[in-house]
Structures are given as C-alpha cells and as structure tokens.
Scaffold this active site. Structure first.
Site, PDB file in Angstrom:
ATOM      1  N   GLY A   1       0.821  -1.211   0.000  1.00 20.03           N
ATOM      2  CA  GLY A   1       0.000   0.000   0.000  1.00 20.03           C
ATOM      3  C   GLY A   1       0.850   1.253   0.000  1.00 20.03           C
ATOM      4  O   GLY A   1       1.748   1.451  -0.819  1.00 20.03           O
ATOM      5  N   GLY A   2       0.596   2.103   0.990  1.00 22.70           N
ATOM      6  CA  GLY A   2       1.300   3.387   1.082  1.00 22.70           C
ATOM      7  C   GLY A   2       2.801   3.244   1.211  1.00 22.70           C
ATOM      8  O   GLY A   2       3.545   4.173   0.874  1.00 22.70           O
TER       9      GLY A   2
ATOM     10  N   GLY B   1      18.017   9.941 -34.712  1.00 21.13           N
ATOM     11  CA  GLY B   1      17.614  10.571 -33.452  1.00 21.13           C
ATOM     12  C   GLY B   1      18.520  10.155 -32.316  1.00 21.13           C
ATOM     13  O   GLY B   1      18.773  10.929 -31.388  1.00 21.13           O
ATOM     14  N   ALA B   2      19.015   8.921 -32.388  1.00 22.26           N
ATOM     15  CA  ALA B   2      19.858   8.434 -31.298  1.00 22.26           C
ATOM     16  C   ALA B   2      21.165   9.230 -31.232  1.00 22.26           C
ATOM     17  O   ALA B   2      21.714   9.438 -30.156  1.00 22.26           O
ATOM     18  CB  ALA B   2      20.123   6.951 -31.476  1.00 22.26           C
TER      19      ALA B   2
HETATM   20  C1  HXC Z   1      -2.430  -2.679  10.866  1.00 20.22           C
HETATM   21  C2  HXC Z   1      -1.313  -4.561  10.232  1.00 20.22           C
HETATM   22  C3  HXC Z   1      -1.227  -4.089   8.896  1.00 20.22           C
HETATM   23  C4  HXC Z   1      -1.809  -2.831   8.612  1.00 20.22           C
HETATM   24  C5  HXC Z   1      -0.264  -5.994   9.011  1.00 20.22           C
HETATM   25  N1  HXC Z   1      -0.703  -5.740  10.244  1.00 20.22           N
HETATM   26  N2  HXC Z   1      -0.579  -5.003   8.164  1.00 20.22           N
HETATM   27  N3  HXC Z   1      -1.902  -3.853  11.202  1.00 20.22           N
HETATM   28  N4  HXC Z   1      -2.407  -2.157   9.626  1.00 20.22           N
HETATM   29  N5  HXC Z   1      -1.765  -2.301   7.393  1.00 20.22           N
HETATM   30  C6  HXC Z   1      -0.554  -6.560  11.447  1.00 20.22           C
HETATM   31  C7  HXC Z   1      -1.394  -7.835  11.394  1.00 20.22           C
HETATM   32  O1  HXC Z   1      -2.710  -7.571  11.826  1.00 20.22           O
HETATM   33  C8  HXC Z   1      -0.632  -8.723  12.365  1.00 20.22           C
HETATM   34  O2  HXC Z   1      -0.987  -8.358  13.661  1.00 20.22           O
HETATM   35  C9  HXC Z   1       0.804  -8.305  12.136  1.00 20.22           C
HETATM   36  O3  HXC Z   1       0.759  -7.029  11.517  1.00 20.22           O
HETATM   37  C10 HXC Z   1       1.545  -9.236  11.204  1.00 20.22           C
HETATM   38  O4  HXC Z   1       0.778  -9.395  10.035  1.00 20.22           O
HETATM   39  P1  HXC Z   1       0.507 -10.815   9.383  1.00 20.22           P
HETATM   40  O5  HXC Z   1      -0.594 -10.640   8.371  1.00 20.22           O
HETATM   41  O6  HXC Z   1       0.303 -11.844  10.448  1.00 20.22           O
HETATM   42  O7  HXC Z   1       1.919 -11.088   8.684  1.00 20.22           O
HETATM   43  P2  HXC Z   1       2.231 -11.763   7.297  1.00 20.22           P
HETATM   44  O8  HXC Z   1       1.462 -13.036   7.141  1.00 20.22           O
HETATM   45  O9  HXC Z   1       3.723 -11.813   7.202  1.00 20.22           O
HETATM   46  O10 HXC Z   1       1.672 -10.749   6.172  1.00 20.22           O
HETATM   47  C11 HXC Z   1       2.205  -9.436   6.057  1.00 20.22           C
HETATM   48  C12 HXC Z   1       1.362  -8.584   5.083  1.00 20.22           C
HETATM   49  C13 HXC Z   1      -0.137  -8.660   5.525  1.00 20.22           C
HETATM   50  C14 HXC Z   1       1.527  -9.109   3.694  1.00 20.22           C
HETATM   51  C15 HXC Z   1       1.901  -7.173   5.121  1.00 20.22           C
HETATM   52  O11 HXC Z   1      -0.221  -8.318   6.911  1.00 20.22           O
HETATM   53  C16 HXC Z   1      -0.997  -7.711   4.757  1.00 20.22           C
HETATM   54  O12 HXC Z   1      -1.418  -8.015   3.638  1.00 20.22           O
HETATM   55  N6  HXC Z   1      -1.327  -6.576   5.382  1.00 20.22           N
HETATM   56  C17 HXC Z   1      -2.157  -5.559   4.765  1.00 20.22           C
HETATM   57  C18 HXC Z   1      -1.423  -4.924   3.615  1.00 20.22           C
HETATM   58  C19 HXC Z   1      -2.212  -3.846   2.942  1.00 20.22           C
HETATM   59  O13 HXC Z   1      -3.189  -4.102   2.226  1.00 20.22           O
HETATM   60  N7  HXC Z   1      -1.855  -2.633   3.239  1.00 20.22           N
HETATM   61  C20 HXC Z   1      -2.451  -1.496   2.607  1.00 20.22           C
HETATM   62  C21 HXC Z   1      -3.012  -0.586   3.625  1.00 20.22           C
HETATM   63  S1  HXC Z   1      -3.745   0.705   2.697  1.00 20.22           S
HETATM   64  P3  HXC Z   1      -1.049  -9.408  14.870  1.00 20.22           P
HETATM   65  O14 HXC Z   1      -1.678  -8.643  15.983  1.00 20.22           O
HETATM   66  O15 HXC Z   1      -1.864 -10.541  14.377  1.00 20.22           O
HETATM   67  O16 HXC Z   1       0.403  -9.782  15.107  1.00 20.22           O
HETATM   68  C22 HXC Z   1      -2.510   1.795   2.402  1.00 20.22           C
HETATM   69  C23 HXC Z   1      -2.980   2.974   1.631  1.00 20.22           C
HETATM   70  C24 HXC Z   1      -2.057   4.154   1.774  1.00 20.22           C
HETATM   71  O17 HXC Z   1      -1.408   1.647   2.758  1.00 20.22           O
HETATM   72  C25 HXC Z   1      -2.061   4.912   0.487  1.00 20.22           C
HETATM   73  C26 HXC Z   1      -1.094   6.037   0.471  1.00 20.22           C
HETATM   74  C27 HXC Z   1      -0.787   6.463  -0.939  1.00 20.22           C
END
Ligand code: HXC
Length: 518
Positions: A173-174, A408-409
């Site tokens: 994401g961000g 051009g190159a």
């Molecule tokens: C809050 C998060 C989080 C998030 C992960 N965690 N991503 N908490 N916000 N964005 C937390 C999980 O809940 C978990 O907490 C711990 O981190 C570890 O994550 P897991 O999923 O268990 O780890 P893993 O299997 O290694 O997977 C990692 C991951 C996955 C691939 C990053 O967590 C994931 O897909 N997260 C979301 C990614 C995403 O879509 N982000 C986009 C956000 S929107 P616990 O308590 O269980 O340990 C964005 C928009 C901004 O960013 C735009 C700006 C231009």
C-alpha cells in the site's frame, strides 16, 4: 547523581524495558522468516558504535476509536536515528515488523518525518528500511495523512540529499510510494515484496491467483517493472550494497562526490581496447568490457543491471573521482533505445546532475527500437525524457562514439549540439541520419528497382555511403566531433577532459522549474 538512587534506577528500568521489547523473542520471529530485526539491520549498516537512536520511547496512546487494536509498544514500530557510515554522517529510519506489522500510524509517521527533516537540515543522506504492511488500518485517516507528509518531505529532499530505500519485508500500500520517489531502491531477494494492492485484493477484484513473488518480488521489480535498482540475495549483502553506493555519492547537492585516494592512476594506452569492438557494425560485443577498461580497476558499480539491459548505466571512478556512465549495449537489442532504456538512463542522468556527478556517455546505437508496441506505448514521450535529461544537465558531459550513431539516437546521446562538452569518436564510428543500407534504399529506390542486379548495386552504394558519409571524419571536419581518437588512449582522453571541465559553470535562465515530459 546517586547511581543507587531512585532517579537513576528509573532511568535504567525504562531502558531495560525497551531492551526486552526488542529482545530475543522479537529477533526469533524475524529470523524465522529469514529476516533480521530493525536494529540488527542498523548495526550492519553503521560503523560500530556510531549509531544513536532518538525518540525510542514514543508510544501510541491506546484509544477506543482505534478498533481495540493498538499495541502501545515503545517506538511505535520504527527506529530513527543517526550515525556514521564509513566515517560520514547518515540518517535512518528502520521499520519494526514486530510492532503491528511495521504499519504506519500517526506517531510512526511523525518519527519518520522528524528524521527526514533532520537529514535535510544537516545535508546528509537518509536511508529508509521498509518492512511494513502499509497504512495502519485502525488509525484510519491519520495514517494516510502521515504518508502524505512523508511523500511531501521526500519531494522536498529530492535533489538536495541522497535518499535511499531498502525493502526488507513487505512494502504494501502506502509503503511503496516513498521508496519510488527516493533516488535508489534496494530489495532483498525472496524476503521482500512491493505492491500497491496485494494478492488477496487481486483475487477479490480480478479473480486472479498470483503469489507474492509473482506480483511484487524482487525479481519482478528488478527485471520487469524497473522499480528496484539493486537486488541482493540476503540482507547482509543488501546493506553492503548500500554502503558501497554511498561511497560514490556526495552527502548533499552542495558538495562534490568524495574523491578517494586515487588507487588507479594509470593513463597508459590500452591496446586491448581495439580488440573489443568489431569493425563490422552488425557484430555484437559487450560494452561492459569497454567500461571496465576505461574506469579505475574494479570500480564499475552497475545500476539496474537486469532492467532494460540494452543500456548500461552505473557509477565508476576516474583517478579516484566518481563519474556516472551511460552506455549503449550492442549485445542486447543491438543497443537500440526503447521506452525502458530511455527512462532508466534519464532518471540516472537526473540523479547525477542533481549531485554534481560528471557524465560519461559511450555510444553505439543504431537508433530507436521500431515497432507498434513501442510507438503505441509512447516511445515518443519516453525517448523525450532522455533528451530532456541530457540537455538539462549542467554537470561536465563527455561523449565517446564507438561505432554506430544514427539518426535521433545521435542527437539524444549527448551530442555536441545537445550540450556535450567534449565529443570524441573512434575511427570505427558511423555517424549519419541512418544506416547505409536503409539510406541507399531510400535515396536510390528507382535505380535499385530498375537495376539488373539490385543486391550488387545496393552493396556498392552502401560501401560508397560509408566512405563518403557514415564515418567520423565528416562530423570531425564540421566540428560536431572535437577529435577522432585512437581507442587505445580513450581513458587518458576522458580523464583529461573531465579535469579540464572541473570548474565548469553554467547559468540557466530564471524559472520555477522546467516541464520534463513525464
Ligand atoms: C495494521 C497490520 C497491517 C496494517 C499488518 N498488520 N498489516 N496492522 N495495519 N496495514 C498486522 C497484522 O494484523 C498482524 O498483527 C501483524 O501485523 C503481522 O501481520 P501478518 O498478516 O500476520 O503477517 P504476514 O502473514 O507476514 O503478512 C504481512 C502482510 C499482511 C503481507 C503485510 O499483513 C498484509 O497483507 N497486510 C495488509 C497490507 C495492505 O493491504 N496494506 C495497505 C493498507 S492501505 P497481529 O496482531 O496478528 O500480530 C494503504 C494505503 C495508503 O497503505 C495509500 C497512500 C498512498
């Protein structure tokens, strides 16, 4: 102070609690995934004992509106601070995946912003180590606002201090956009991934199955998207790569790159150079052999080596001084310029120009890559980026035409009229509007159709064209080439040329900024 007293004990207890949070359990989790902890990465990067952390005890306050999901860990999932890398100051932030997946909430964001501001004010490089699930979902808009503030600082710092992003886990994401604004993106193979939307979203929205690696692994970003510029097999080597890169760069745009004690002062002729480039313009060779002979021994450091391999780009040293090199690669797509090679080289030139790094261009290019795919995807505007970057660059610019320089190159690759300071050519150079065969087919179309033996006639005409037009001497006599040189003395020539250009000064017209074709 009484070291057995209450005040000092409290201070020690607080530090101990922090150490425990970052202790063995945290390390075990990261190590089980083949990753190091945020702190271990910092220790590998900085000279021993020089790193000082700030804001270690900042915490996110628990709040009901946070969906019951906020962990109040010290540091809020990111370590920030400063230290020395090979004796030079650098600033860093390093995300801690163990705290809410390294996700970015408001405190986390304000810490990154703080260190960005410090790096900019002090004129020192900033390194971001990213291991993050992106915007912290439960903090909502505050996380998004935090990212926006980081992006804005990335943009303000662009061209002022070197900014380096190192992806060592997810960058979701961000988390992807700050790196893509920074100057260089490093990734570690297998354990790092970058994507705007992950495999789950791809499945939901498009019903397509794709793995993390296929979607945003280091290999994909190195070879296909061009997002990653340096990829290494493990984290230790990735961090070593960052240290090596920094050794070529100044700390900010007001400094010159650090000149290291000249380890290679040799300027003797290198007759081997004559054996690398074949006279036959259709025979490929490896331009990297030429580069290695030109720069100081073992100093060529290639950028994006697996992306757009028809252009070779990287840093090197000449008598200890950093230069940036842009070279067509006849071994891949005959060295033609296409969309990806144009944007790769343009971005590199912009970096060099921002940071006072002189540019050497080695040219052997038959032209732009023809084709519907290239035209429809915008080779016109992407090729223009390269033209713009060269023309706009005010650092010393030296070109050597080794063989083909057509159409051009010719114009694009730092020709004299585009602003080349010294333009040399080898006797093998062919400088013309187009290659001999193409040229005579157009100029003598009627004669060739009417000829009894068109193949023979075409061959004769092409030979004449080469002798009369497609050679370096016509351009030399018109002043578009400063000198036709013996390939064996090229190293000496370019060293002296850059020395002569040391105090080059260009005054540009006053304007807010130009409008590079994006
Ligand atoms: C809050 C998060 C989080 C998030 C992960 N965690 N991503 N908490 N916000 N964005 C937390 C999980 O809940 C978990 O907490 C711990 O981190 C570890 O994550 P897991 O999923 O268990 O780890 P893993 O299997 O290694 O997977 C990692 C991951 C996955 C691939 C990053 O967590 C994931 O897909 N997260 C979301 C990614 C995403 O879509 N982000 C986009 C956000 S929107 P616990 O308590 O269980 O340990 C964005 C928009 C901004 O960013 C735009 C700006 C231009």
């Amino acid at each position: 102070m009484d070291i057995n007293g209450k005040l000092y004990r409290k201070f020690l207890e607080r530090n101990a609690a922090y150490e425990q949070q970052n202790g063995k359990d945290a390390a075990k989790k990261q190590h089980s995934k083949g990753k190091l902890t945020a702190r271990e990465r910092i220790e590998l990067l900085f000279d021993a004992g020089t790193f000082d952390e700030i804001d270690a005890f900042t915490r996110t306050a628990p709040a009901e509106s946070n969906f019951g999901k906020v962990v109040t860990a010290y540091g809020d999932g990111v370590i920030i601070g400063h230290g020395k890398i090979k004796g030079r100051t650098a600033f860093i932030y390093s995300q801690d995946f163990n705290v809410m997946g390294g996700s970015l909430g408001s405190v986390h964001a304000s810490k990154i912003a703080k260190i960005q501001d410090m790096a900019l004010k002090m004129g020192a490089p900033i390194i971001g180590i990213i291991d993050s699930g992106g915007a912290r979902i439960q903090e909502g808009v505050a996380s998004l606002a935090g990212y926006a503030g980081i992006f804005r600082r990335n943009v303000f710092s662009s061209g002022v201090i070197p900014q380096i992003s190192v992806i060592m886990g997810p960058a979701a994401g961000g988390a992807v956009y700050s790196p893509s604004i920074t100057d260089f993106v490093f990734m570690t193979n297998k354990t790092s991934h970058m994507f705007v939307t992950g495999p789950n979203v791809v499945k939901e929205v498009l019903n397509e199955d794709v793995s993390f690696d296929e979607l945003g692994g280091a290999e994909v970003h190195m070879k296909k998207s061009g997002v990653a510029n340096f990829v290494y097999e493990d984290e230790e080597n990735t961090l070593r790569g960052v240290i090596k890169l920094l050794s070529y760069l100044p700390s900010n745009n007001m400094e010159n790159p650090p000149a290291i004690e000249a380890c290679d002062t040799n300027i003797e002729p290198a007759p081997q150079m004559l054996e690398i480039v074949p006279d036959d313009p259709n025979k490929p060779y490896d331009i990297k052999e030429v580069i290695r002979l030109l720069v100081d021994k073992d100093t060529f450091f290639e950028y994006a080596e697996n992306y757009a391999q028809n252009i070779v780009v990287g840093f090197g040293r000449l008598k200890g001084r950093t230069i940036g090199i842009i070279a067509n690669q006849p071994k891949v797509l005959a060295g033609t310029l296409d969309i990806n090679s144009s944007t790769k080289a343009a971005r590199f030139i912009r970096f060099c120009d921002s940071f006072n790094i002189p540019i050497l261009t080695l040219e052997d290019v038959p032209g732009f890559l023809p084709g519907i795919d290239q035209e429809h995807n915008g080779i016109i505007r992407h090729g223009a980026k390269l033209l713009y970057a060269y023309a706009d660059a005010t650092v010393p610019k030296v070109t050597v035409i080794l063989r083909k320089s057509y159409g051009g190159a010719y114009c694009v690759m730092n020709s004299k009229n585009l602003g080349g300071d010294f333009n040399f050519a080898w006797p093998t150079a062919e400088i013309a509007v187009m290659g001999p065969e193409g040229a005579v087919s157009i100029l003598y179309r009627k004669e060739l159709i009417e000829s009894e033996d068109p193949a023979k006639l075409k061959k004769e005409l092409a030979k004449r064209y080469r002798e009369e037009i497609a050679n370096p001497y016509v351009a030399d006599e018109k002043g578009f080439i400063d000198e036709v040189i013996d390939p064996a003395v090229t190293r000496r020539k370019i060293i002296y040329a850059f020395e002569a250009l040391e105090n080059k000064h260009v005054t540009s017209p006053s304007r807010k900024h130009g409008n590079i074709p994006l």
